[in-house]
Scaffold this active site. Structure first.
Site: not given
Length: 493
Positions: A179, A255
């Site tokens: 990522r 989060d």
């Protein structure tokens, strides 16, 4: 430039030791790269074709994706943070199956390289730290799709499968995803420091974000207020884009919220097929907390949690005043998106009613969200184009509500300064022909699990440029039938 030419400046690894844990990636056997993203490669200044075709480059990428090799300068760490999950505070969070390998320095700024599926960390919470092919492909395609739509997002350099078998709802192939993001700083990082009563470190982290990612804010009269205002504005713009393009994140825990206003942590997400304002694609969200139509309110709630975490730095009244800018900004940005999708260049107060009644029509007929907008691209007020819109909504041409709406729409278009061709071109550039529909993603996953990654590459190319029609690609525009089962995904998706 090659992978070995990447330079790293790992600022996060210089924070206090409890900000992270140093973890070496777990090596996986039989790793095979399925696809390399030209978008991701360009973000790093690399050549996707070289990463795919050059023997040395491909071998290096494969070893990196397998957790068997690090590039010079990488310092793999698992970040610590906390957050509110479905409204309840959880102090035990952190990178449980991914590692920040390093922060690359590029001509345009910094890019985090984050390996998902890298193995167990101290924050795995009894999990195995692995990723499955299904979730890795879904996140890989989501980054491409969102970037193609112009919506801020994390992306990926590549996705790979390995020979490991992973147990989720069933036994599945293991996988890794590399990522990419400008930063992985989350609302939850500030929550953690606030709950630990560490105001000095809250200030330290805020300055890090400003210096590294928002340097123009350094000269602001009140830099911390300016940073929070920036986050509120970007979050409002992000949610407006989600709502305008029918995207449901489905796990909007604090989060999972990026301080930079990026879409991050794709799990049981879905792009709307048939218009359902209360769509909840996550089967664990029984109460519908993260339904499509709840996302604006949830985003504001999350920003309020962030605001509380910033009270050691910013006066409470200033925080409230900044929070009050969220809804007007979201409404204004959303209105702009919807005008564009409807081909309206000028701003009229009455446009709100036109948009609302259009969405009510789509809900009434359970119409395909994106197909309905596409049917308006060629609308010219003629009986033929009228019939095309009715067909897209799967209703009768004499449906009273549709007849009334199209009359209003026709009158509104008559007041526009642009020619019909100009409007057509503008609408074609914002209404996607190729959408990351869940059933299409599933077909790509099944092909990849069977050893065929060509559909993955094809779909990725279409999603990266979703507004350009391609010959012989009708299969990638198929809409689920009315009797198709509802989208029902898990967090392991």
């Amino acid at each position: 430039m090659t992978l070995h030419d990447l330079r790293f400046d790992n600022a996060w690894a210089k924070f206090p030791d409890d900000f992270f844990t140093r973890v070496t990636p777990t090596p996986w056997s039989g790793t095979r790269v399925l696809d390399v993203s030209p978008l991701g490669a360009s973000q790093l200044g690399l050549d996707a074709e070289a990463l795919w075709r050059d023997e040395d480059e491909h071998a290096t990428l494969t070893s990196l994706m397998a957790g068997r090799k690090l590039l010079p300068g990488m310092e793999p760490i698992a970040q610590k943070y906390t957050g509110h999950q479905f409204g309840s505070y959880n102090p035990a969070l952190g990178d449980g199956r991914g590692l920040l390998l390093g922060e690359a320095v590029t001509d345009s700024g910094f890019v985090d390289l984050h390996l998902k599926g890298a193995g167990q960390t101290p924050y795995s919470r009894f999990g195995d730290g692995r990723a499955v092919l299904r979730s890795s492909i879904r996140e890989y395609l989501a980054g491409e799709a969102m970037a193609g739509l112009g919506i801020p997002t994390t992306t990926a350099l590549a996705v790979a499968v390995n020979e490991e078998k992973v147990m989720r709802e069933r036994v599945e192939p293991g996988a890794t995803l590399l990522r990419l993001s400008e930063s992985h700083v989350r609302f939850g990082h500030f929550e953690w420091l606030y709950q630990r009563q560490r105001p000095e470190d809250i200030e330290r982290l805020a300055w890090h974000v400003i210096e590294r990612h928002r340097p123009l804010l350094r000269e602001a009269e009140a830099p911390f207020e300016a940073l929070f205002e920036d986050t509120v504005t970007r979050t409002a713009d992000l949610i407006a884009a989600w709502q305008a393009y029918g995207f449901v994140h489905a796990v909007m825990n604090t989060d999972n919220m990026s301080l930079l206003g990026l879409t991050i942590d794709y799990g049981p997400y879905a792009f709307m097929d048939r218009y359902q304002p209360r769509l909840v694609p996550n089967h664990t969200d029984a109460e519908g907390r993260y339904a499509f139509n709840q996302q604006p309110g949830v985003a504001l709630w999350n920003l309020a949690v962030l605001a509380q975490s910033l009270t050691p730095l910013i006066d409470v009244e200033r925080l409230r005043a900044i929070l009050d800018t969220f809804e007007p900004r979201l409404q204004s940005t959303y209105a702009d998106y919807m005008r564009q999708r409807l081909g309206l260049a000028e701003k009229w107060e009455e446009d709100h009613a036109l948009v609302s009644s259009w969405l009510a029509l789509l809900e009434k007929h359970s119409a395909d969200f994106h197909g309905a907008f596409l049917s308006l691209v060629d609308y010219d007020g003629s009986q033929a184009s009228f019939a095309d819109v009715a067909a897209a909504l799967e209703c009768e041409p004499d449906d009273d509500a549709l007849v009334q709406w199209l009359r209003h729409y026709t009158d509104r278009l008559a007041q526009e300064p642009r020619s019909r061709q100009q409007r057509h071109d503008a609408m074609a550039s914002v209404n996607p022909r190729y959408v990351l529909r869940t059933h299409l993603a599933q077909s790509v996953i099944e092909s990849a699990e069977a050893g065929d990654s060509e559909p993955l590459r094809t779909f990725r190319e279409l999603l990266a440029d979703p507004f350009t029609e391609r010959p012989d690609m009708d299969v990638w525009q198929q809409v689920p039938s009315r009797n198709a089962p509802p989208v029902n995904l898990s967090c392991s998706s």
